[in-house]
Design a protein around this motif. Structure first.
Motif, PDB file in Angstrom:
ATOM      1  N   VAL A  25       0.697  -1.187   0.081  1.00 23.28           N
ATOM      2  CA  VAL A  25       0.058  -0.076  -0.067  1.00 23.28           C
ATOM      3  C   VAL A  25       1.064   1.189  -0.180  1.00 23.28           C
ATOM      4  O   VAL A  25       2.244   1.188   0.456  1.00 23.28           O
ATOM      5  N   ILE A  84      -2.503   5.034   3.431  1.00 23.21           N
ATOM      6  CA  ILE A  84      -2.434   4.969   4.598  1.00 23.21           C
ATOM      7  C   ILE A  84      -3.124   6.183   5.457  1.00 23.21           C
ATOM      8  O   ILE A  84      -3.791   6.202   6.293  1.00 23.21           O
ATOM      9  N   ILE A 121      -6.818   6.500   4.996  1.00 26.50           N
ATOM     10  CA  ILE A 121      -7.436   5.574   5.678  1.00 26.50           C
ATOM     11  C   ILE A 121      -7.650   6.073   7.259  1.00 26.50           C
ATOM     12  O   ILE A 121      -8.597   6.185   7.740  1.00 26.50           O
ATOM     13  N   ASN A 122      -6.258   6.712   7.531  1.00 25.84           N
ATOM     14  CA  ASN A 122      -6.470   7.245   8.874  1.00 25.84           C
ATOM     15  C   ASN A 122      -6.771   8.588   9.153  1.00 25.84           C
ATOM     16  O   ASN A 122      -6.961   8.995  10.444  1.00 25.84           O
ATOM     17  N   ARG A 170      -9.570  10.723   9.489  1.00 22.55           N
ATOM     18  CA  ARG A 170     -10.827  10.378  10.219  1.00 22.55           C
ATOM     19  C   ARG A 170     -12.108  10.950   9.152  1.00 22.55           C
ATOM     20  O   ARG A 170     -12.956  10.126   9.113  1.00 22.55           O
ATOM     21  N   LEU A 229     -13.206   5.069   1.837  1.00 21.06           N
ATOM     22  CA  LEU A 229     -14.033   5.062   0.618  1.00 21.06           C
ATOM     23  C   LEU A 229     -13.383   6.370  -0.154  1.00 21.06           C
ATOM     24  O   LEU A 229     -13.482   6.261  -1.407  1.00 21.06           O
ATOM     25  N   PHE A 271     -11.493   5.625  -3.466  1.00 26.95           N
ATOM     26  CA  PHE A 271     -12.116   5.175  -4.556  1.00 26.95           C
ATOM     27  C   PHE A 271     -12.510   6.439  -5.371  1.00 26.95           C
ATOM     28  O   PHE A 271     -12.585   6.362  -6.338  1.00 26.95           O
TER      29      PHE A 271
END
Lengths: 203, 463
Positions: free
Chosen positions: B241, B246, B249-250, B252, B257, B260
């Motif tokens: 990744v 990362i 994703i982190n 908040r 999503l 994408f």
């Protein structure tokens, strides 16, 4: 034994409780960023919902993983989720009643004679097979694992009705005992009427 | 009989050939041998021997993964294969090394600041190999069904039926998933795994039960057993990744999503610091491994002085990727200043780079490239037409000559010819102007156009 471990884990967890809509809702926060939510019916003290959420190894909040109760509904667009089972695909929801552990597998149109449900002590699960090779599922039994019991074939019963395969497993005495102890533990928690959540100390 | 067979072959091809033909789609690698010596014509690359060799050396450096924050500048006239070399490097690196490609002008967005855009690009170019438990779907494809809505507009609807020896399930597909299934050319009888979270598809091979379908079998087809048990499994997989993923994703507010939809916005500096610390921790524990990748910035002269000074600093970070830049400018103004500098890049940054130059193609190289492009664009061309086209490339530009390939082949098809001949090339040469003829034309008829400068100058002179 295993059941003591589970009890200890529950005792050590940070807990918050609230009563809402006739349900006792409990939020647990375990040490490595793991969360669990339980909902009990206030009148019968039967567990109606239990869900888990873990942090993924890359960080970020995962999705709720429902152990007991109906699965979380997704309102996401198909383009956002990339791939998902079609709405007509079978899905499992679990229930606990006073006397038994139950699985309901919906969207299974085949007649009762097609299914075979076997206890598999080696892999600690119950396996559902179909003779027409359309459906296969290994059902884990976390409640038995927690008390260190293996599934037994003669406790399993299953019926088929309204496109649903209902499997019930007679609740062993040991599971019953553990549930009682946990309920005592929960009733000790101060309840509030407002929405509370454990503080996320690990963040 | 033979004709019927030919028609059938044509049909199969149209089903499988879904990728479109891009300007650099013929490039499959740098075309070097094991000793890094460039072969004259190989893997879609022609000529530019020294530049290709240099790129090969850089590639070795990237593969070793030890050196961080080097910058390489590909400098050369327009149409000398700078972008082609960068694409070839991306191909040669393979999918596990992150390769981010951007144009210099991409950083001027209203959504985020220039430095944020650069930081994101840099972080997209650093991979982290990590073990993760993911949910995968593994099964044999029974059927893929893709429907376009009857109105012709709107999203496509896709269904994928997969089975194992024990069960069968129908899945609904999102648009991205449909595209990647098409790209991977997945068809009934293939055994595939799909990573549920990222949508990554890998084809394991064809099912043994389909071993007798000879038309769908190539020489390298691998046969595998149909998987057993449940379709969905949790599996520990090692995957790469990027740091940017990362980060997203982190952070908040966005969640997974956002990746994408591509709508990630700006990411807070604290989040990045946390991630850096986390990754360093994983690395010490041996849980993760850093894979430095490549950031390719095309048209780098479009960056301005702020970006250049930011890059100066960013390259010194030990987590920096190898940055490859390309420019076709000579000594020109640095954007955002009044100073002039070679390639429009400040001297202090130039000093940190190694410069690889590309030189104009020779006539025989041009001919080879045109031949490769003819093949790529599915066009039969006679030898003398190719010679004429090469002359055109030499006198105008390679890009103009490449434009004439498909146009000429269309003209040829209209007159029901099998092979493009000189007449067809002449025809399109007269139909479409190249840059110098167009300039010539404008010069002659300047005053008949609206708002022309000459008139303005005259008016000013009169006033």
């Amino acid at each position: 034994m295993a059941d003591e471990q589970w009890l200890e884990m529950i005792q050590k967890a940070e807990k918050k409780c609230l009563i809402q809509d006739g349900k006792r809702k409990v939020h647990y926060l375990f040490s490595p960023g793991e969360e669990m939510v339980e909902e009990y019916n206030c009148e019968t003290d039967v567990l109606i919902r239990r869900a888990w959420r873990k942090k993924s190894s890359l960080g970020g909040e995962g999705q709720w993983d429902v152990e007991i109760g109906d699965p979380e509904e997704h309102f996401l667009n198909i383009d956002q989720v990339l791939i998902k089972e079609s709405s007509s695909a079978p899905f499992v929801s679990r229930r606990i009643t006073k006397t038994s552990l139950e699985w309901r597998i919906r969207n299974l149109p085949y007649p009762l004679s097609v299914y075979s449900v076997t206890a598999e002590p080696d892999s600690k699960c119950i396996t559902v097979r179909t003779t027409n090779k359309k459906y296969f599922k290994r059902l884990a039994i976390p409640d038995l694992e927690r008390v260190g019991l293996l599934p037994e074939q003669d406790k399993i019963q299953f019926t088929h009705n309204h496109n649903t395969l209902i499997i019930s497993y007679q609740k062993p005495q040991k599971v019953y005992g553990l549930e009682k102890k946990i309920l005592q533990e929960i009733k000790k928690i101060k309840t509030s009427k407002e929405d509370v959540q454990c503080t996320k100390s690990n963040r | 009989m033979a004709a019927a067979a030919a028609v059938k072959v044509q049909e199969v091809r149209e089903v499988t050939r879904i990728e479109r033909i891009g300007a650099h789609s013929h490039i499959r690698g740098l075309g070097l041998d094991d000793g890094l010596e460039p072969r004259h014509v190989s893997q879609g690359m022609v000529g530019q021997l020294t530049a290709r060799r240099a790129a090969g050396v850089v590639l070795e450096m990237i593969k070793e993964g030890k050196i961080a924050g080097r910058a390489i500048l590909l400098a050369g006239q327009p149409g000398t294969g700078k972008t082609a070399i960068a694409m070839a490097m991306a191909q040669a690196l393979g999918i596990d090394t992150p390769f981010t490609s951007m144009a210099g002008s991409e950083i001027y967005s209203l959504e985020m600041s220039k430095t944020e855009a650069l930081t994101q690009a840099i972080r997209k170019s650093i991979g982290v190999r990590i073990k993760e438990e993911t949910e995968i779907i593994e099964g044999e494809v029974v059927e893929i069904q893709v429907d376009r809505p009857a109105t012709g507009v709107g999203a496509k609807v896709g269904k994928l039926t997969l089975k194992t020896t024990e069960m069968e399930t129908i899945y609904d597909l999102g648009n991205k998933m449909i595209e990647s299934l098409m790209k991977e050319k997945v068809q009934a009888g293939d055994v595939v795994t799909i990573d549920k979270a990222t949508g990554k598809i890998s084809r394991l091979g064809r099912s043994f039960t389909r071993a007798r379908d000879y038309d769908a079998t190539g020489p390298q087809t691998r046969f595998v057993q149909c998987p057993e048990g449940e379709l969905q499994k949790r599996k520990e997989v090692v995957h790469t990744v990027t740091l940017h993923e990362i980060d997203v994703i982190n952070s908040r507010t966005h969640g997974f999503l956002a990746l994408f939809s591509g709508d990630t916005g700006e990411i807070k500096a604290e989040v990045r610091e946390q991630i850096n610390a986390k990754v360093a921790e994983w690395r010490e524990e041996g849980k993760a491994e850093i894979v430095p990748g490549v950031l390719f910035i095309d048209e780098v002269h479009m960056l301005d002085i702020e970006c250049f000074s930011f890059l100066n600093r960013a390259l010194e970070n030990e987590m920096a990727p190898v940055v490859i830049m390309a420019t076709n400018r000579g000594i020109t103004r640095i954007r955002g200043t009044n100073y002039k500098s070679p390639h429009g890049i400040p001297i202090d940054l130039l000093d940190r780079m190694v410069i690889v130059s590309t030189s104009p193609y020779q006539e025989k190289d041009l001919k080879e490239i045109l031949k490769i492009r003819c093949e790529e664009e599915d066009c039969e061309m006679s030898d003398d037409a190719l010679t004429v086209l090469t002359r055109i490339a030499l006198e105008t530009s390679l890009r103009y000559a490449i434009q004439l390939i498909t146009t000429a082949s269309l003209v040829c098809r209209k007159r029901k010819g099998n092979e493009v001949n000189i007449e067809d090339v002449k025809r399109v040469y007269s139909l479409f102007l190249d840059e110098s003829r167009s300039t010539q034309f404008l010069k002659e008829y300047q005053d008949e156009f609206m708002f022309n400068e000459m008139e303005e100058e005259l008016m000013e002179g009169a006033a």
